[in-house]
Scaffold this active site. Structure first.
Site, PDB file in Angstrom:
ATOM      1  CE1 TYR A 143      -3.570  -2.552   0.485  1.00 45.66           C
ATOM      2  CE2 TYR A 143      -4.647  -0.564   1.289  1.00 45.66           C
ATOM      3  CZ  TYR A 143      -4.723  -1.863   0.828  1.00 45.66           C
ATOM      4  OH  TYR A 143      -5.944  -2.463   0.705  1.00 45.66           O
ATOM      5  CE  LYS A 194       1.733 -17.647  -2.998  1.00 49.23           C
ATOM      6  NZ  LYS A 194       0.850 -18.833  -3.039  1.00 49.23           N
ATOM      7  CG  ASP A 226      -2.165 -20.132  -1.658  1.00 49.18           C
ATOM      8  OD1 ASP A 226      -1.598 -20.080  -0.545  1.00 49.18           O
ATOM      9  OD2 ASP A 226      -1.688 -20.766  -2.634  1.00 49.18           O
ATOM     10  CG  ASP A 250      -8.099  -4.667   1.647  1.00 51.24           C
ATOM     11  OD1 ASP A 250      -9.001  -4.156   2.348  1.00 51.24           O
ATOM     12  OD2 ASP A 250      -8.104  -4.624   0.406  1.00 51.24           O
ATOM     13  CG  ASP A 254     -13.748  -6.862   2.521  1.00 51.04           C
ATOM     14  OD1 ASP A 254     -13.510  -6.141   3.509  1.00 51.04           O
ATOM     15  OD2 ASP A 254     -14.261  -6.420   1.473  1.00 51.04           O
TER      16      ASP A 254
END
Ligand code: IPM
Ligand code: MG
Length: 366
Positions: A143, A194, A226, A250, A254
């Protein structure tokens, strides 16, 4: 007599002003009925600030946020501001305030309220009793990483790029935050990265593991992003606390919010090193229902409760607010987002009325 506390209220855009208005009524009620001694001041933020001042985070708003003991934010953004220059968009205001105030630790709980067990799209046995906490790093990662741009190559093609970077101190402090939270809960921490592909994740994993030496009681596990997405849908109750970087957090938060069936219920906190924080509902500005008095104000009211508990150390007031919300849910009152098909719904302000009515008057004043 308790000490006065100040809150900067940033209503923002879309449904933000409607939902924060209900939280303000709750503050008024706590002041009147429980001598809470909370003062507040409002300031424009996001698209609303752009319309008034040409920037999403005016200096006066940032000053107010700095001066206040805590910040309560509604929501920002909407189609109206999607085509303006990127650096002036509402989202930049949000990233700006997070970064200016150093709010690196973003706590996003996903709790399933028993009253709403069948609001989830997942089978009740998968989600009932769900109580997980996502700790998202909020002021670093892709970000904020430099360089970033859309540029023209020598071949005349356009190229867009961002940089995913984490420094060791950034990882250390968010890891510390996550372990501390895990200690107050079930003492299980899952770090999501990751590391099979990304160097920044390799460092992340190493540092999170190292910080864990100071928290021997916390059981640490690691998961690739994942797989974590899959596990979150497959068997979410395996998790207690999750810690992850900005972008993965983020996305995961959600997804986690939907396990509870209602993003309209979930509060969040973004904290700095000293526990000063900005509190906001996890949901966005919902432009489609803005101005219609339909939005669920509960996530914002629960964000206020989180603020009272964490920044003001007023667990007594937070308990009052949270039990008012629970009793209203128990009574069957529902805004559209949490109603079953065919069930009658109430408006934003009616939900506010009911929560206010459920806040008791103090029996003894001190
Ligand atoms: C969130 C939002 C923001 C983010 C946007 C609005 C910039 O999605 O708080 O999760 O990506 O952090
Ligand atoms: Mg998001």
């Amino acid at each position: 007599m308790s000490q006065a506390h100040t809150i900067a209220i940033l209503p923002g855009d879309g449904i933000g002003p409607e939902v924060t208005a209900q939280a303000v009524r709750v503050i008024d009620a706590l002041n009147e009925r429980h001598s809470a001694a909370i003062s507040y001041e409002q300031a424009p933020f996001g698209g609303a600030a752009y319309d008034l001042h040409g920037v999403p985070l005016p200096d006066t708003t940032l000053d107010l946020a700095r001066r206040s003991d805590a910040i309560l934010l509604g929501a920002i953004g909407g189609p109206k501001w999607e085509s303006i220059e990127r650096s002036l968009r509402p989202e930049r205001g949000l990233l700006g305030i997070r970064s200016e105030l150093n709010l690196f630790s973003n706590l996003r709980p996903a709790i399933l309220y028993p009253e709403l067990a069948d609001a989830s799209t997942l089978k009740p046995e998968i989600v009932s009793g769900l109580d997980i906490m996502i700790v998202r790093e909020l002021t670093g990662g892709i970000y904020f990483g430099q360089p970033r741009a859309i540029e023209q190559t020598e071949q005349g093609e356009r190229r867009g790029f961002n940089t995913l970077v984490y420094t060791e101190p950034e990882i250390r402090r968010i890891a510390h935050s996550a372990y501390t939270i895990a200690m107050q809960r079930d003492k299980r921490l899952c770090s999501v990265d990751k590391a099979n592909v990304l160097e920044s994740s390799e460092l992340w994993r190493e540092i999170v593991t190292d910080v864990g030496k100071a928290f021997p009681e916390v059981e640490l596990s690691h998961m690739y992003i994942d797989n974590a997405c899959m596990q979150l849908i497959r068997s979410p109750k395996q998790f207690d606390v999750l810690v992850t970087g900005n972008l993965f957090g983020d996305i995961l938060s959600d997804a986690a919010s939907m396990l509870t069936g209602s993003i309209g219920m979930l509060p969040s906190a973004s904290l700095d090193e000293n526990g000063k924080g900005m509190y906001e509902p996890v949901h966005g500005s919902a432009p489609d229902i803005a101005g219609k008095n339909m939005a669920n104000p509960i996530a914002t009211i629960l964000s206020l409760a989180m603020l009272l508990r964490s920044s003001f150390e007023r667990a007594d007031l937070a308990d009052i607010v949270e039990s008012a919300v629970r009793s209203v849910l128990k009574s069957g009152m529902r805004t559209g987002d949490i109603a079953k098909p065919g069930e009658p719904t109430v408006s934003t302000s009616e939900m506010g009325d009911a929560i206010l009515a459920a806040i008791p008057v103090a029996t003894n004043s001190n």
